[in-house]
Design an enzyme around this catalytic site. Structure first.
Site, PDB file in Angstrom:
ATOM      1  N   GLN A 144      -6.786  -0.540   2.117  1.00  0.00           N
ATOM      2  CA  GLN A 144      -6.169   0.204   3.704  1.00  0.00           C
ATOM      3  C   GLN A 144      -7.278   1.189   4.371  1.00  0.00           C
ATOM      4  OE1 GLN A 144      -2.187   2.115   4.132  1.00  0.00           O
ATOM      5  NE2 GLN A 144      -1.651   0.151   5.257  1.00  0.00           N
ATOM      6  N   PRO A 199       0.512  -1.636  -0.183  1.00  0.00           N
ATOM      7  CA  PRO A 199       0.031   0.298   0.078  1.00  0.00           C
ATOM      8  C   PRO A 199       0.806   1.053  -0.075  1.00  0.00           C
ATOM      9  CG  PRO A 199       0.259  -1.062   2.384  1.00  0.00           C
ATOM     10  CD  PRO A 199       0.673  -1.886   1.378  1.00  0.00           C
ATOM     11  N   HIS A 215       3.674   3.707  11.067  1.00  0.00           N
ATOM     12  CA  HIS A 215       4.823   5.045  10.877  1.00  0.00           C
ATOM     13  C   HIS A 215       3.462   6.448  11.348  1.00  0.00           C
ATOM     14  CE1 HIS A 215       4.203   2.043   6.718  1.00  0.00           C
ATOM     15  NE2 HIS A 215       5.184   1.839   7.992  1.00  0.00           N
ATOM     16  N   TYR A 231       0.700   6.755  12.802  1.00  0.00           N
ATOM     17  CA  TYR A 231      -1.014   7.501  12.704  1.00  0.00           C
ATOM     18  C   TYR A 231      -1.475   7.198  13.611  1.00  0.00           C
ATOM     19  CZ  TYR A 231       0.578   8.405   8.023  1.00  0.00           C
ATOM     20  OH  TYR A 231       1.450   8.664   6.587  1.00  0.00           O
TER      21      TYR A 231
END
Length: 399
Positions: free
Chosen positions: A113, A37, A193, A195
């Site tokens: 995603q 993704p 990551h 988020y």
């Protein structure tokens, strides 16, 4: 939950092992190759442009079994980039349906995603500039600056209330139900990551003193509640994937777990909540996860959860994420340089070696597949010399 162990005693395989079928509930893949993704950010007002259907279709025609869609926002104000796509609303979902149908027509499978950026969304970000940015606490760390690491944080916003947490959980569940309704083959929850969900995992971002803060199991609670809500809305047979990482966009060297015990505390509540597969994002897929063991993070997650895993990170790239190309090549050629076929990408040998060792079930290819839509077919046929090097110029268009 008792720790679950996968016993792996793989037979000796060659690269052909990557082209054996894999089944996860209703997901019946022809091979082990996944398109990673990657945020292409070619959406207009949250709606992907028509070129996405052909973009994904070409990768399936090139031999890829599973397409993972790019991070897509679940609600107004959940995106950190005004050109990122949405996964809610009639117009956005109709555009995604066209992409899903194109993948299916070519013989592939598609899993979107779903994503909330949390405090990675800067205040004032369009198109919902007046909406506040939300996160576990009122503390945000900006993205990585190679000249200043680790980067200092700054205070803005306010910790999410119980009501806001409940609303976001419902938004994830709504997006997953929408994915099922338009014919997707599963859904992936983005919890990596730096988020929103990952901000709850990470102690540098999560300063809460309630049931969502403190020890790791508490910090995992929000992510597990998202998974449980998604599972309730989609039923027992819809594949639910969950992406997590150590590294963050804010800090490439960040760690949320320091040892296998910690990793067990992370994955076990997520398994109990309904995850079917972990997508383990690392910068370099071959690196050991913890001192004293050669096992990778994907391998440890597979062992401790009892679930299959996807591995990713610098597959067949001349210059992997954060590593000089010369050092990379030297490291993997020094052991058996007299026998290696120099036309064969050195990282592919590591993919085969780790797959044979039982470290992962699927391998995701990112930037190399942007340059090579037919990456899977080229590798299957041994045409390594035809693999084009990655060049940032490919980011300029959906090719």
């Amino acid at each position: 939950m008792a720790t679950r162990i996968i016993e792996t005693h793989p037979d000796h395989i060659s690269a052909s092992g990557l082209f054996t079928p894999f089944t996860l509930k209703s997901l019946e893949l022809p091979n082990r190759i996944v398109m990673a993704p990657m945020g292409r950010c070619f959406a207009e007002q949250g709606v992907i442009v028509p070129g996405y259907a052909d973009y994904y279709r070409r990768r399936v025609e090139g031999g890829t079994g599973l397409i993972l869609g790019e991070a897509s926002s679940i609600a107004d104000g959940a995106s950190s980039n005004p050109t990122s796509p949405d996964f809610y609303g009639a117009e956005a979902l109709a555009a995604w349906r066209l992409a899903v149908d194109a993948v299916h027509a070519a013989g592939g499978f598609f899993v979107p995603q779903i994503w909330h950026a949390g405090l990675a969304r800067a205040p004032g970000t369009e198109p919902y500039a007046i909406m506040p940015s939300i996160g576990p606490s009122d503390w945000y760390i900006p993205n990585t600056d190679e000249n200043l690491r680790p980067r200092p944080g700054r205070s803005y916003g306010a910790p999410m209330t119980d009501r806001q947490i409940s609303d976001v959980i419902d938004q994830f569940a709504d997006a997953a139900a929408a994915a099922q309704a338009i014919g997707c083959d599963g859904v992936e929850i983005h919890a990596a990551h730096g988020y929103l969900i990952d901000q709850f995992f990470w102690t540098r971002m999560n300063r809460r003193a309630d049931r969502y803060g403190g020890i790791l199991r508490n910090r995992v609670r929000f992510g597990a509640e998202v998974v449980a809500a998604v599972r309730r809305r989609t039923g027992p047979d819809f594949p639910v994937l969950f992406r997590f990482s150590q590294w963050k966009l804010q800090d490439y060297d960040a760690r949320i777990v320091e040892n296998p015990h910690d990793l067990g505390q992370l994955v076990e509540p997520l398994v109990d909540a309904g995850v079917d597969m972990f997508d383990v994002s690392v910068r370099r897929f071959w690196e050991p996860a913890f001192e004293g063991s050669e096992q990778t993070l994907a391998g440890w997650a597979r062992k401790l959860s009892g679930l299959p895993t996807i591995s990713i990170g610098s597959v067949t790239l001349d210059q992997p994420f954060g590593v000089g190309a010369d050092d990379y090549v030297a490291h993997f050629r020094k052991k058996d340089s007299s026998e290696r076929d120099y036309a064969r990408p050195v990282s592919l040998d590591r993919v085969v070696e780790l797959f044979e060792r039982g470290e992962f079930d699927l391998i995701a290819v990112g930037r190399a597949m942007l340059s090579n839509p037919d990456w899977a077919n080229l590798v299957r046929d041994g045409r390594y010399q035809d693999l084009k090097p990655y060049n940032r110029a490919v980011l300029q268009a959906l090719d």
